[in-house]
Design a protein around this motif. Sequence first.
Motif, PDB file in Angstrom:
ATOM      1  N   PHE A  53       1.027  -1.537  -0.203  1.00 16.24           N
ATOM      2  CA  PHE A  53       0.297   0.063   0.116  1.00 16.24           C
ATOM      3  C   PHE A  53       0.051   1.121  -0.046  1.00 16.24           C
ATOM      4  N   ALA A  54       2.253   1.063   0.610  1.00 17.88           N
ATOM      5  CA  ALA A  54       2.927   2.259   0.559  1.00 17.88           C
ATOM      6  C   ALA A  54       3.490   2.813  -1.008  1.00 17.88           C
ATOM      7  N   ALA A  55       4.080   1.749  -2.356  1.00 20.15           N
ATOM      8  CA  ALA A  55       4.225   1.855  -3.476  1.00 20.15           C
ATOM      9  C   ALA A  55       3.136   1.794  -3.573  1.00 20.15           C
ATOM     10  N   LEU A  56       1.686   1.641  -3.709  1.00 24.49           N
ATOM     11  CA  LEU A  56       0.877   2.267  -4.354  1.00 24.49           C
ATOM     12  C   LEU A  56       0.272   3.365  -4.224  1.00 24.49           C
ATOM     13  N   ASN A  57       0.211   3.871  -2.570  1.00 29.86           N
ATOM     14  CA  ASN A  57      -0.371   4.814  -2.601  1.00 29.86           C
ATOM     15  C   ASN A  57       0.665   6.323  -3.030  1.00 29.86           C
ATOM     16  N   ALA A  58       2.117   6.168  -2.931  1.00 22.61           N
ATOM     17  CA  ALA A  58       3.074   6.850  -3.419  1.00 22.61           C
ATOM     18  C   ALA A  58       2.937   6.889  -4.568  1.00 22.61           C
ATOM     19  N   GLY A  59       2.617   5.529  -5.401  1.00 21.70           N
ATOM     20  CA  GLY A  59       1.838   6.335  -7.003  1.00 21.70           C
ATOM     21  C   GLY A  59       1.509   6.432  -7.947  1.00 21.70           C
ATOM     22  N   ASP A  60       0.353   7.170  -6.892  1.00 20.32           N
ATOM     23  CA  ASP A  60      -1.409   7.208  -7.216  1.00 20.32           C
ATOM     24  C   ASP A  60      -1.000   9.085  -7.294  1.00 20.32           C
ATOM     25  N   GLY A  61      -1.486   9.739  -8.274  1.00 22.44           N
ATOM     26  CA  GLY A  61      -1.151  10.833  -8.921  1.00 22.44           C
ATOM     27  C   GLY A  61      -1.998  11.763  -8.412  1.00 22.44           C
ATOM     28  N   LEU A  62      -2.872  10.701  -7.865  1.00 17.70           N
ATOM     29  CA  LEU A  62      -4.578  11.492  -7.953  1.00 17.70           C
ATOM     30  C   LEU A  62      -5.186  11.690  -6.141  1.00 17.70           C
ATOM     31  N   ILE A  63      -3.976  10.637  -5.344  1.00 19.33           N
ATOM     32  CA  ILE A  63      -4.771  10.503  -4.068  1.00 19.33           C
ATOM     33  C   ILE A  63      -4.555  11.789  -3.271  1.00 19.33           C
TER      34      ILE A  63
END
Length: 248
Positions: A209-219
């Motif tokens: 989730f850390a990587a997914l959150n960091a890689g999401d430009g819309l978060i």
Amino acid sequence: MPHQQTSDGQDHSAEHSAVNRSGSRRTFIKASSATVTAAALGTVAVQVSPSASARPLTVVDEALRAGRPVSLTPACDGHETPAAAEGPLFKPESPERTNLITPGIRGVELEFTGTVYDTACTPIPGALIEFWQCDQNGDYDTTGYSLRGHQYSTSRGAFTLRTIIPRDYTGRWGTRTPHIHTKVQTPGGPVLITQLYFPDGTQAYGRDFAALNAGDGLINRACTIALTGPVNGSYKGAFDFVVKTTAP
Ligand SMILES: [Fe+2]
């Protein structure tokens, strides 16, 4: 129950700080006998009282003893919950229900609670809250209403949603970190459209989730659900909404 909800054309790029803290979260922190010594937006430094060692350590205790800051859901200070894009997969006329775990739905269970406030931090009863999300495989139900539902806040402005943590998926905006789409509308007020996210340390489906959150430009991390758990594979969560009650 049939219902209507219309967009007000609000600026979905608006960036406001989150303004949320649940009663249960407050109670949890108070029960830890921790003393808040400093506060910044969403993060506090705390000291643990000696009595805290008399019971099993919580995740918060361990963070405190390791000297790490503990993220809290911010208290209501009147700032609106940030808006976000609706996305293409909203469907009107969802069932009225607080439990989205219907037969066939499998995944990491989540029950989160919160309150709908106005910008004066007054709880709002009767607010219409829509939730829609993808499943444990990253798929949305576009033919039926799985993992879709609406409900109304209680006389105290409260809501509860039982669902699963959604998985990430790859679509027109690239890989989206797990999120729950939401609309909130107080009686006669404009519609807040937003998305709710999960902390970096969330454990589900073997995903980072850390990587997914960091890689999401819309978060927008101000819209992160405060989680506790997992306990027996299930999470509890808290998130409060702060919304306008009159048109801008
Ligand atoms: Fe989505």
